[in-house]
Design a protein around this motif. Structure first.
Motif, mmCIF file in Angstrom:
data_model
loop_
_atom_site.group_PDB
_atom_site.id
_atom_site.type_symbol
_atom_site.label_atom_id
_atom_site.label_comp_id
_atom_site.label_asym_id
_atom_site.label_seq_id
_atom_site.Cartn_x
_atom_site.Cartn_y
_atom_site.Cartn_z
ATOM 1 N N VAL A 1 27.536 49.277 33.425
ATOM 2 C CA VAL A 1 28.443 49.780 34.461
ATOM 3 C C VAL A 1 28.691 48.705 35.514
ATOM 4 N N VAL A 2 27.625 48.056 35.936
ATOM 5 C CA VAL A 2 27.779 47.004 36.952
ATOM 6 C C VAL A 2 28.600 45.853 36.404
ATOM 7 N N PHE A 3 28.263 45.422 35.201
ATOM 8 C CA PHE A 3 28.944 44.292 34.564
ATOM 9 C C PHE A 3 30.459 44.541 34.477
ATOM 10 N N THR A 4 30.841 45.713 33.952
ATOM 11 C CA THR A 4 32.280 45.990 33.788
ATOM 12 C C THR A 4 32.963 46.133 35.142
ATOM 13 N N THR A 5 32.287 46.779 36.086
ATOM 14 C CA THR A 5 32.921 46.994 37.383
ATOM 15 C C THR A 5 33.171 45.670 38.093
ATOM 16 N N VAL A 6 32.166 44.797 38.063
ATOM 17 C CA VAL A 6 32.324 43.507 38.728
ATOM 18 C C VAL A 6 33.452 42.711 38.084
ATOM 19 N N LEU A 7 33.450 42.640 36.759
ATOM 20 C CA LEU A 7 34.469 41.837 36.078
ATOM 21 C C LEU A 7 35.878 42.389 36.258
ATOM 22 N N THR A 8 36.020 43.716 36.138
ATOM 23 C CA THR A 8 37.370 44.273 36.304
ATOM 24 C C THR A 8 37.867 44.028 37.717
ATOM 25 N N HIS A 9 36.972 44.108 38.688
ATOM 26 C CA HIS A 9 37.419 43.861 40.057
ATOM 27 C C HIS A 9 37.819 42.406 40.244
ATOM 28 N N TYR A 10 37.041 41.522 39.617
ATOM 29 C CA TYR A 10 37.353 40.105 39.731
ATOM 30 C C TYR A 10 38.747 39.822 39.166
ATOM 31 N N PHE A 11 38.996 40.288 37.942
ATOM 32 C CA PHE A 11 40.285 40.005 37.320
ATOM 33 C C PHE A 11 41.418 40.789 37.989
ATOM 34 N N GLY A 12 41.094 42.005 38.396
ATOM 35 C CA GLY A 12 42.110 42.812 39.077
ATOM 36 C C GLY A 12 42.584 42.130 40.347
ATOM 37 N N GLN A 13 41.627 41.643 41.131
ATOM 38 C CA GLN A 13 41.986 40.946 42.369
ATOM 39 C C GLN A 13 42.820 39.720 42.054
ATOM 40 N N LYS A 14 42.340 38.973 41.052
ATOM 41 C CA LYS A 14 42.961 37.703 40.738
ATOM 42 C C LYS A 14 44.408 37.904 40.279
#
Lengths: 64, 796
Positions: free
Chosen positions: B775-788
């Motif tokens: 859950v943490v892994f996916t949330t962090v990555l999606t936020h990173y790419f989403g922001q970017k």
């Protein structure tokens, strides 16, 4: 230590009470709209406030 | 320039002052007056300029006089008290909630009103003797909160909300907490006297808590696994169901045989985490509807003209062939009909994709779905609502198909192999231990199945896609379901509609053709346009914006025909060809134009063209780099050359496409193995949207009607389409990486299991650890790419 039977019984009983409360709240639709009540709650405070000193309020309004 | 106190728009044309406050129009002042007279000023204190401008010409709700229509709309009617649930798209802030919940202060007949903000609905209880439904709706309209009342509300009675998932989640969470608490003493395996004495009580209590989790909370996994197996598909639910049942059976055996404490904590935790994932995935946009058909676009009531000439209101679904109907200005033609009387100027842009409203002559056939722009007309009904040309589209099988069932998600693709591997591994480990130590066979086989239960794998997709769904939503692209995002990553062909999709709804390109106008004439023209409320007059006026506004000596506006203005010696006629008394070739009627006659000479015409969206060319080229682009338009090919220059070279264009043609075209592409996305906006695209793999509806205002689709994209964010594609592709990669991660956990767990060392504590640590880290892994990555990808766009 047989008191533990009683303690366990009480703890399970309390837990079940909370569970029933949860089921009741879902059934009454408390989880259907989780947004509006949070805002509605803020109105009533303001309303009382407004009723008590309605005059000055309108005045400050006009000054804007 | 000041902002309107009520609606916050800039006071462009005029500034009305009331109580030292500026207002942009009469409508806004009226709302302010109503509210301040009733001591409801608080409305303006809650939020700054919260209002919506009420419509200049209120919709006529004559049909609400008809008892049958009212009965269709109200939810409850007893003892003179009625309850109605009204959809109000204008609801947008806390002031809206406040004013709508204080309606009873505006009219004594209203007993109570309650707003559901996410659904943009208000539920009003009122005494029908004191205020009728029609009066209530008109009151709301006067306040700028006009409800949408359509045929759909009559067709669907209120559906019951499905709360099963919340119950299931509640049960699992409750049991998880209690079982954890009860299994705590045994984690430490202290061989104390009292612990030994009470452990049976503890164990059986845990068993009791687990039963509802297995048979109620987890039941959907069993049902779905069973269904999958029956149709020979190994979905992710198969290993989950297997894991849950093995956990339950082994734990129960353990406590019966007194082998140990069992895995009840892991079992309840597993189900709880899985359901949390399911709940997270279920982000819905309650105020949007993705299932709309023509019914929510069509009116519920219409005016019928009886033989003796009198008018009566009837429900639209009772309209019969041969009846005569009265269609007023701005009303929708609900059936195929023949024009009997009046000036028909009909806007078909939404149903056929024709960009411009067309003039129709008496005797012409009018198709259902067109909107009359002009005066009232009389028509004779040709076909009933359900048999009309447009509405028949909905009888096609494309509307029945369930796209989700046809789509094989990444998780399910993987679980096909996963299930076989697990079963094989369990078998091999079992055989090995049968040789070495046969007492451990049962333990090892069950341990393998328990550890392999793909909780982390099952959570990867819901959390990744659920997060992306929220990102899309923040950027005003509202997606119906998470699997759509996964599907989006596979798209290789994009089909666009033209009118309203590639072009904007408002015309803002106006060209003049004819004898040049003198400065005097331009002045007179804009002075007369200023007085008119017709949409074409408004946009033409905006364009001309002459400095000298003269007061006209006379001004006559004939609705649906044109304007006649006089100033001193000058006469001017502006309007349709027949009004201006000029004969024009039929080809010219294809364009929306306004004709001008000054004194006795015909001068020329203004041609209105739809403008293309800003940045369209670069957006299309960016998309065209990786995907095939097609334009399917219901309009004529007058724009072909212009469009061609904007599209990438290998794209194809088709014109004069009927709604059914569009749908068949997409079907053909799919038969060639292509994954097609349809981007459209009108009812004429409805078939294509339903047929395509992903159907996205473009909408200027997401609150108003858009046809059934998989996602609704706000028109102003059209240029973000390439970013949405990139983000969905990233999403799929994130899911793949999460799979790798959870395999690692599985390997560690399997190490314990195969060696016969899986103790309840290890399982109880490993299982939540793997789930939470995914859950943490996916949330962090999606936020990173989403922001970017998306936020960067914002700042540009």
């Amino acid at each position: 230590m047989t008191i533990i039977y009683l303690l366990i019984a009480i703890s399970v009983f309390v837990a079940v009470l909370f569970f029933i409360a949860f089921v009741m709240s879902v059934r009454h639709g408390q989880y259907d709209d989780t947004y509006t009540p949070a805002i509605r709650m803020l109105f009533e405070d303001e309303l009382v406030h407004e009723d008590s000193n309605e005059q000055p309020k309108t005045k400050t309004n006009n000054d804007n | 320039m000041r902002e309107c106190y009520h609606c916050g728009e800039l006071c462009k044309d005029q500034e009305l002052i009331q109580d030292h406050k500026s207002f942009c129009c009469r409508g806004c002042v009226t709302v302010y007056e109503i509210l301040s007279e009733n001591n409801l000023d608080y409305y303006y204190e809650l939020e700054k300029s919260p209002g919506t401008t009420p419509k200049a010409t209120p919709t006529s709700y004559e049909f609400l006089d008809h008892e049958k229509i009212v009965a269709d709309l109200v939810e409850f009617d007893n003892d003179g008290i009625q309850v109605v649930n009204l959809e109000i798209p204008a609801i947008h802030c806390s002031s809206c909630i406040w004013i709508l919940e204080n309606l009873k202060k505006l009219h004594a007949g209203i007993r109570n009103s309650q707003v559901d903000f996410p659904k943009k609905q208000v539920r009003v209880t009122f005494a029908k003797e004191e205020i009728s439904l029609k009066e209530l709706v008109l009151l709301l309209g006067r306040l700028g909160y006009e409800p949408t009342i359509s045929l759909e509300q009559a067709a669907v009675k209120k559906s019951n909300v499905n709360r099963t998932l919340i119950y299931q989640l509640g049960v699992a969470g409750f049991a998880f907490g209690n079982v954890m608490f009860l299994s705590f003493p045994e984690y430490f395996q202290v061989d104390e006297f009292w612990l030994d004495r009470f452990k049976n009580l503890f164990r059986w209590l845990m068993f009791a808590f687990t039963i509802p989790v297995v048979f109620y909370s987890a039941k959907d996994y069993f049902i779905s696994a069973f269904k999958g197996l029956r149709s020979r598909i190994l979905t992710i639910d198969v290993p989950i169901a297997l894991g849950v049942s093995v956990l339950f059976i082994r734990s129960t055996l353990e406590i019966i045989m007194d082998w140990g404490t069992g895995f009840f904590d892991s079992l309840t935790g597993l189900v709880f985490f899985l359901l949390v994932g399911k709940y997270f995935q279920q982000k819905t946009y309650a105020f949007l509807s993705f299932e709309r058909d023509y019914k929510s676009y069509f009116p519920i009531g219409i005016t019928r003209i009886l033989e003796d000439g009198s008018e009566t209101q009837i429900p639209v679904y009772e309209v019969e062939e041969g009846q005569r109907l009265l269609i007023r200005n701005k009303e929708l033609i609900p059936v195929d009909a023949k024009l009997l009387k009046g000036n028909a100027f009909i806007d078909y842009s939404f149903v056929t994709g024709e960009a411009v409203p067309v003039y129709k002559l008496v005797g012409d056939k009018l198709y259902a779905g067109g909107r009359q722009e002009g005066g009232s007309i009389e028509v004779e009904v040709h076909k009933k609502v359900s048999q009309s040309y447009l509405t028949q589209l909905w009888s096609n099988s494309a509307f029945e198909a369930n796209k989700e069932q046809l789509f094989e998600s990444l998780t399910n693709k993987l679980s096909k192999y996963f299930t076989y591997v697990i079963l094989g591994l369990a078998l091999v480990a079992g055989l090995f231990w049968a040789v070495v130590d046969s007492t451990k066979v049962f333990q090892v086989i069950t341990a393998v199945l328990i550890v392999a239960c793909p909780c982390a794998i099952a959570l990867a997709a819901p959390f990744t896609l659920g997060n992306l769904l929220r990102f899309f939503g923040k950027n005003q692209c509202y997606i119906k379901d998470t699997y759509i995002i996964e599907q989006l990553a596979n798209i290789d062909t994009i089909v666009f509609d033209k009118t309203g999709t590639l072009t904007m709804r408002e015309h803002d390109k106006i060209e003049y053709e004819g004898i040049p106008l003198t400065a005097e004439e331009v002045n007179l023209l804009s002075s007369s346009l200023r007085a008119s409320n017709h949409p074409l007059s408004r946009s033409l006026y905006e364009l001309l914006k002459a400095n000298d506004i003269t007061t006209l000596d006379s001004f006559v506006e004939e609705v649906g025909a044109g304007i006649h203005a006089r100033y001193q010696e000058q006469n001017m006629k502006i309007g349709s060809p027949s009004y201006v008394e000029v004969k024009v070739p039929k080809a010219d009627l294809q364009h929306t134009s306004v004709y001008v006659r000054s004194n006795n000479d015909f001068k020329g015409r203004f041609i209105f063209q739809n403008a293309y969206r800003t940045g369209l060319e670069s957006t299309l080229n960016e998309l065209g780099a990786t995907k095939e682009l097609v334009v399917l338009s219901g309009d004529n090919d007058s724009e072909k050359e212009r469009l061609k220059t904007m599209l990438p070279k290998n794209s194809t264009l088709f014109f004069n496409q009927k709604p059914a043609d569009k749908m068949n075209f997409i079907k053909k592409l799919q038969q060639q193995g292509k994954k097609v996305m349809m981007v459209g906006d009108g009812l004429n695209d409805a078939g294509a949207l339903a047929q395509s793999d992903v159907g996205i509806a473009i909408s200027e205002n997401v609150n108003v009607f858009s046809p059934a689709c998989d996602g609704i994209l706000k028109a102003s964010n059209f240029n973000k389409l390439p970013s949405f594609f990139k983000l969905s592709e990233k999403g799929v990669s994130i899911i793949k990486w999460s799979f790798m991660l959870s395999f690692l956990y599985n390997l560690v767990g399997l190490g314990f299991a195969v060696s016969g060392n899986l103790s309840p504590v290890v399982a109880a640590i490993l299982m939540p650890l793997s789930s939470i880290s995914i859950v943490v892994f996916t949330t962090v990555l999606t936020h990173y790419f989403g922001q970017k990808l998306l936020e960067k766009n914002k700042s540009e």
